[in-house]
Design a protein around this motif. Structure first.
Motif, mmCIF file in Angstrom:
data_model
loop_
_atom_site.group_PDB
_atom_site.id
_atom_site.type_symbol
_atom_site.label_atom_id
_atom_site.label_comp_id
_atom_site.label_asym_id
_atom_site.label_seq_id
_atom_site.Cartn_x
_atom_site.Cartn_y
_atom_site.Cartn_z
ATOM 1 N N VAL A 1 0.863 -1.180 0.000
ATOM 2 C CA VAL A 1 0.000 0.000 0.000
ATOM 3 C C VAL A 1 0.899 1.229 0.000
ATOM 4 O O VAL A 1 1.819 1.334 0.810
ATOM 5 N N VAL A 2 0.632 2.141 -0.941
ATOM 6 C CA VAL A 2 1.384 3.387 -1.025
ATOM 7 C C VAL A 2 0.445 4.503 -0.569
ATOM 8 O O VAL A 2 -0.583 4.758 -1.193
ATOM 9 N N SER B 1 -3.295 4.739 -1.838
ATOM 10 C CA SER B 1 -4.286 5.359 -0.956
ATOM 11 C C SER B 1 -4.182 6.876 -1.090
ATOM 12 O O SER B 1 -3.138 7.470 -0.825
ATOM 13 N N PHE B 2 -5.276 7.484 -1.493
ATOM 14 C CA PHE B 2 -5.324 8.934 -1.689
ATOM 15 C C PHE B 2 -5.808 9.671 -0.443
ATOM 16 O O PHE B 2 -6.097 10.858 -0.498
ATOM 17 N N LEU C 1 -6.686 1.848 -6.709
ATOM 18 C CA LEU C 1 -6.723 3.164 -6.068
ATOM 19 C C LEU C 1 -7.800 3.128 -4.991
ATOM 20 O O LEU C 1 -8.836 2.488 -5.167
ATOM 21 N N CYS C 2 -7.565 3.840 -3.892
ATOM 22 C CA CYS C 2 -8.568 3.832 -2.825
ATOM 23 C C CYS C 2 -8.520 5.112 -2.004
ATOM 24 O O CYS C 2 -7.581 5.890 -2.091
ATOM 25 N N SER D 1 -9.302 -1.580 2.778
ATOM 26 C CA SER D 1 -9.592 -3.023 2.912
ATOM 27 C C SER D 1 -10.254 -3.582 1.657
ATOM 28 O O SER D 1 -9.964 -4.703 1.249
ATOM 29 N N ALA D 2 -11.104 -2.797 1.012
ATOM 30 C CA ALA D 2 -11.729 -3.247 -0.240
ATOM 31 C C ALA D 2 -10.676 -3.371 -1.346
ATOM 32 O O ALA D 2 -10.715 -4.310 -2.139
ATOM 33 N N ALA D 3 -9.740 -2.442 -1.388
ATOM 34 C CA ALA D 3 -8.677 -2.481 -2.403
ATOM 35 C C ALA D 3 -7.784 -3.708 -2.203
ATOM 36 O O ALA D 3 -7.336 -4.314 -3.169
#
Length: 106
Positions: free
Chosen positions: A12-13, A44-45, A75-76, A102-104
């Protein structure tokens, strides 16, 4: 600009601040480096306050390269403004966009 963490074997970034040409290029190169050893990365934005068209272009380039290399990019956690930018440009149909981390990772 961003923080990279492993969660359940997936990368995760976490993006922070502004995504523009410079930070977008740095992000793209960092994620392409991750893809040398991993098949998946989620961006993650959650911490992004602003993204311009140059930053968006770098993320599009990252998606193109990831598809070419048979890697998965998700993307999330986008703000409404950034989600609207993706919808307005039709990119919400191109990217895998999730409401939550969590969905991503699902």
């Amino acid at each position: 600009m961003f923080d990279i963490q492993e969660k359940n074997g997936k990368t995760v970034v976490y993006l922070k601040g502004e995504i523009n040409a410079q930070s977008g290029l740095e992000l793209k190169n960092k994620v392409l480096g991750v893809f040398k050893t991993k098949d998946f990365a989620a961006l993650s934005f959650k911490g992004v306050v602003y993204m311009n068209s140059s930053g968006l272009r770098e993320i599009i380039d990252l998606l193109k390269q990831s598809r070419k290399d048979k890697k998965e990019l998700a993307l999330c956690e986008m703000s409404k403004d950034i989600r609207d930018m993706f919808a307005f440009t039709g990119l919400d149909k191109v990217f895998k966009i999730h409401d939550s981390e969590s969905a991503a990772l699902g």
